[in-house]
Enzyme design. Sequence first.
Site, PDB file in Angstrom:
ATOM      1  N   LYS A   1      66.942  24.573 -30.479  1.00 25.49           N
ATOM      2  CA  LYS A   1      67.654  23.298 -30.696  1.00 25.49           C
ATOM      3  C   LYS A   1      68.854  23.407 -31.644  1.00 25.49           C
ATOM      4  O   LYS A   1      69.873  22.758 -31.419  1.00 25.49           O
ATOM      5  CB  LYS A   1      66.690  22.233 -31.241  1.00 25.49           C
ATOM      6  CG  LYS A   1      65.762  21.661 -30.213  1.00 25.49           C
ATOM      7  CD  LYS A   1      65.017  20.471 -30.816  1.00 25.49           C
ATOM      8  CE  LYS A   1      63.916  19.991 -29.917  1.00 25.49           C
ATOM      9  NZ  LYS A   1      63.230  18.803 -30.452  1.00 25.49           N
TER      10      LYS A   1
ATOM     11  N   ALA B   1      62.548  17.624 -36.258  1.00 20.08           N
ATOM     12  CA  ALA B   1      62.216  16.299 -35.730  1.00 20.08           C
ATOM     13  C   ALA B   1      62.318  15.254 -36.846  1.00 20.08           C
ATOM     14  O   ALA B   1      62.807  14.146 -36.630  1.00 20.08           O
ATOM     15  CB  ALA B   1      60.812  16.314 -35.141  1.00 20.08           C
TER      16      ALA B   1
ATOM     17  N   ARG C   1      55.243  20.074 -47.229  1.00 18.71           N
ATOM     18  CA  ARG C   1      54.575  21.215 -47.868  1.00 18.71           C
ATOM     19  C   ARG C   1      55.583  21.975 -48.720  1.00 18.71           C
ATOM     20  O   ARG C   1      55.339  22.242 -49.891  1.00 18.71           O
ATOM     21  CB  ARG C   1      53.989  22.108 -46.769  1.00 18.71           C
ATOM     22  CG  ARG C   1      53.301  23.342 -47.266  1.00 18.71           C
ATOM     23  CD  ARG C   1      52.725  24.121 -46.111  1.00 18.71           C
ATOM     24  NE  ARG C   1      53.731  24.529 -45.135  1.00 18.71           N
ATOM     25  CZ  ARG C   1      53.466  25.212 -44.019  1.00 18.71           C
ATOM     26  NH1 ARG C   1      52.217  25.533 -43.732  1.00 18.71           N
ATOM     27  NH2 ARG C   1      54.437  25.557 -43.193  1.00 18.71           N
TER      28      ARG C   1
ATOM     29  N   GLU D   1      61.348  22.073 -51.352  1.00 14.20           N
ATOM     30  CA  GLU D   1      62.796  22.263 -51.235  1.00 14.20           C
ATOM     31  C   GLU D   1      63.346  21.605 -49.946  1.00 14.20           C
ATOM     32  O   GLU D   1      64.404  20.977 -49.958  1.00 14.20           O
ATOM     33  CB  GLU D   1      63.085  23.781 -51.245  1.00 14.20           C
ATOM     34  CG  GLU D   1      64.551  24.168 -51.323  1.00 14.20           C
ATOM     35  CD  GLU D   1      65.301  23.568 -52.514  1.00 14.20           C
ATOM     36  OE1 GLU D   1      64.672  23.348 -53.568  1.00 14.20           O
ATOM     37  OE2 GLU D   1      66.516  23.311 -52.359  1.00 14.20           O
TER      38      GLU D   1
ATOM     39  N   TYR E   1      52.032  15.166 -29.872  1.00 15.27           N
ATOM     40  CA  TYR E   1      51.564  14.463 -28.674  1.00 15.27           C
ATOM     41  C   TYR E   1      50.423  15.158 -27.951  1.00 15.27           C
ATOM     42  O   TYR E   1      49.868  14.614 -27.013  1.00 15.27           O
ATOM     43  CB  TYR E   1      52.725  14.184 -27.706  1.00 15.27           C
ATOM     44  CG  TYR E   1      53.504  15.393 -27.275  1.00 15.27           C
ATOM     45  CD1 TYR E   1      54.662  15.760 -27.940  1.00 15.27           C
ATOM     46  CD2 TYR E   1      53.080  16.167 -26.191  1.00 15.27           C
ATOM     47  CE1 TYR E   1      55.383  16.873 -27.549  1.00 15.27           C
ATOM     48  CE2 TYR E   1      53.796  17.268 -25.788  1.00 15.27           C
ATOM     49  CZ  TYR E   1      54.951  17.632 -26.474  1.00 15.27           C
ATOM     50  OH  TYR E   1      55.656  18.734 -26.082  1.00 15.27           O
TER      51      TYR E   1
HETATM   52  N1  LIG Z   1      56.793  13.546 -29.527  1.00  6.49           N
HETATM   53  C1  LIG Z   1      57.954  14.153 -29.396  1.00  6.49           C
HETATM   54  O1  LIG Z   1      58.796  13.799 -28.556  1.00  6.49           O
HETATM   55  C2  LIG Z   1      58.302  15.278 -30.327  1.00  6.49           C
HETATM   56  C3  LIG Z   1      59.654  15.670 -30.499  1.00  6.49           C
HETATM   57  C4  LIG Z   1      59.931  16.718 -31.384  1.00  6.49           C
HETATM   58  C5  LIG Z   1      58.886  17.364 -32.064  1.00  6.49           C
HETATM   59  N2  LIG Z   1      57.601  16.953 -31.846  1.00  6.49           N
HETATM   60  C6  LIG Z   1      56.479  17.604 -32.574  1.00  6.49           C
HETATM   61  O2  LIG Z   1      56.704  17.453 -33.949  1.00  6.49           O
HETATM   62  C7  LIG Z   1      56.236  18.579 -34.683  1.00  6.49           C
HETATM   63  C8  LIG Z   1      57.335  19.105 -35.596  1.00  6.49           C
HETATM   64  O3  LIG Z   1      58.433  19.577 -34.810  1.00  6.49           O
HETATM   65  P1  LIG Z   1      59.764  20.166 -35.486  1.00  6.49           P
HETATM   66  O4  LIG Z   1      60.680  20.496 -34.368  1.00  6.49           O
HETATM   67  O5  LIG Z   1      60.230  19.277 -36.577  1.00  6.49           O
HETATM   68  O6  LIG Z   1      59.200  21.517 -36.123  1.00  6.49           O
HETATM   69  P2  LIG Z   1      59.732  22.308 -37.419  1.00  6.49           P
HETATM   70  O7  LIG Z   1      61.194  22.100 -37.590  1.00  6.49           O
HETATM   71  O8  LIG Z   1      59.183  23.675 -37.269  1.00  6.49           O
HETATM   72  O9  LIG Z   1      58.986  21.573 -38.673  1.00  6.49           O
HETATM   73  C9  LIG Z   1      57.595  21.663 -38.846  1.00  6.49           C
HETATM   74  C10 LIG Z   1      57.147  20.753 -39.982  1.00  6.49           C
HETATM   75  O10 LIG Z   1      55.726  20.789 -40.067  1.00  6.49           O
HETATM   76  C11 LIG Z   1      55.326  21.232 -41.380  1.00  6.49           C
HETATM   77  N3  LIG Z   1      54.085  22.020 -41.272  1.00  6.49           N
HETATM   78  C12 LIG Z   1      53.771  22.936 -40.329  1.00  6.49           C
HETATM   79  N4  LIG Z   1      52.529  23.426 -40.548  1.00  6.49           N
HETATM   80  C13 LIG Z   1      52.058  22.803 -41.656  1.00  6.49           C
HETATM   81  C14 LIG Z   1      50.846  22.874 -42.388  1.00  6.49           C
HETATM   82  N5  LIG Z   1      49.855  23.689 -42.000  1.00  6.49           N
HETATM   83  N6  LIG Z   1      50.678  22.089 -43.474  1.00  6.49           N
HETATM   84  C15 LIG Z   1      51.663  21.245 -43.870  1.00  6.49           C
HETATM   85  N7  LIG Z   1      52.850  21.129 -43.220  1.00  6.49           N
HETATM   86  C16 LIG Z   1      53.042  21.895 -42.121  1.00  6.49           C
HETATM   87  C17 LIG Z   1      56.501  22.035 -41.881  1.00  6.49           C
HETATM   88  O11 LIG Z   1      56.450  22.131 -43.306  1.00  6.49           O
HETATM   89  P3  LIG Z   1      57.238  23.301 -44.096  1.00  6.49           P
HETATM   90  O12 LIG Z   1      58.651  22.797 -44.242  1.00  6.49           O
HETATM   91  O13 LIG Z   1      56.516  23.409 -45.373  1.00  6.49           O
HETATM   92  O14 LIG Z   1      57.142  24.533 -43.245  1.00  6.49           O
HETATM   93  C18 LIG Z   1      57.666  21.169 -41.358  1.00  6.49           C
HETATM   94  O15 LIG Z   1      57.837  20.023 -42.165  1.00  6.49           O
HETATM   95  C19 LIG Z   1      55.773  19.589 -33.611  1.00  6.49           C
HETATM   96  O16 LIG Z   1      54.385  19.475 -33.503  1.00  6.49           O
HETATM   97  C20 LIG Z   1      56.433  19.115 -32.332  1.00  6.49           C
HETATM   98  O17 LIG Z   1      55.657  19.393 -31.191  1.00  6.49           O
HETATM   99  C21 LIG Z   1      57.285  15.929 -31.009  1.00  6.49           C
END
Ligand SMILES: NC(=O)c1ccc[n+]([C@@H]2O[C@H](COP(=O)([O-])OP(=O)(O)OC[C@H]3O[C@@H](n4cnc5c(N)ncnc54)[C@H](OP(=O)(O)O)[C@@H]3O)[C@@H](O)[C@H]2O)c1
Length: 273
Positions: free
Chosen positions: A66, A130, A151, A154, A219
């Site tokens: 992305k 997201a 988590r 920063e 989801y």
């Molecule tokens: N429904 C929809 O249309 C839609 C659209 C986009 C995304 N999503 C979902 O949203 C989620 C996030 O997507 P993203 O693109 O934002 O991913 P990303 O940029 O990789 O961000 C992941 C986030 O989750 C946190 N995280 C991951 N594992 C964790 C844990 N064990 N404990 C605490 N925090 C944790 C990360 O914290 P750190 O910063 O500390 O690593 C970060 O804030 C995914 O599950 C994705 O499938 C859904």
Amino acid sequence: MGKTFAVIGDPIDHSLSPHIHSAAFRELGLEHSYIGYRIPKDELAEGIEGLKKIQISGFNITIPHKIEMMKYVDKIDESCSLIGAVNTVANNNGVLKGYNTDMDGFLEPFKKKNLKIENCRILLLGAGGAARAIVAGIAKEKAKSITIANRTLEKAKELSEFATKIQLESNFIQINEVKNSAKNYDIIINATSIGLKNESSPITFEGIRENTIVYDIVYKPMNTDFLKKAKEHKAIIIYGYEMLLGQAIRAFEIWHDMKAPYNAMKKALLGGF
Ligand SMILES: NC(=O)c1ccc[n+]([C@@H]2O[C@H](COP(=O)([O-])OP(=O)(O)OC[C@H]3O[C@@H](n4cnc5c(N)ncnc54)[C@H](OP(=O)(O)O)[C@@H]3O)[C@@H](O)[C@H]2O)c1
């Protein structure tokens, strides 16, 4: 003549987008096709060349491309420049225009259910890609304030600075510090990936008001522990699939310049669970 569309990412075989868009084509009698196309992390440039060669009409972009995709678009929509990531591309005779439909996708369920964000106090868990689209949406809808809990502190700080820059009052905390403070918010959103592997909710909902809105963008599974616990406290629930559907509808409307068949797309999406 039928056009070709795709979703690119890695992994891609779990994607529900081909089901959703194909159902829309069937519903409207369009002879287009929509495929899942796996492009590994360091092969994006070659992958895009391939898509141009087959004269792809449009494509969605998912993890891990992305942000990287910003380099390969010739034009960008305002949604894209604000969020700094592309999830939808339209190809007009070889000119690629990038959009980000995650923000509209996130807001869609609020509009559909007539739920207001204006003047609300928001708790957002997560500070990834997201979460950034969500902050942009919440600022657009003029929330009162946002607390970003992550988590990695920063990253929460950086996202909070972005919120301030777009006129949204904000602060940030470590996710473990949320403890029993959920009751201080009108809308609580999980934008971390916690729940994907059936993990327990990272927060408790002690003392929340009955009409607090609780939104999980994860989801799969549909009923995360986060939402199950919120339901026990009589919250208004928004499911992650509703955002997924919202962003697909917006992408459909960008590509086809016509109203998307909401019910057919929703049915196809729910059938994928
Ligand atoms: N429904 C929809 O249309 C839609 C659209 C986009 C995304 N999503 C979902 O949203 C989620 C996030 O997507 P993203 O693109 O934002 O991913 P990303 O940029 O990789 O961000 C992941 C986030 O989750 C946190 N995280 C991951 N594992 C964790 C844990 N064990 N404990 C605490 N925090 C944790 C990360 O914290 P750190 O910063 O500390 O690593 C970060 O804030 C995914 O599950 C994705 O499938 C859904």
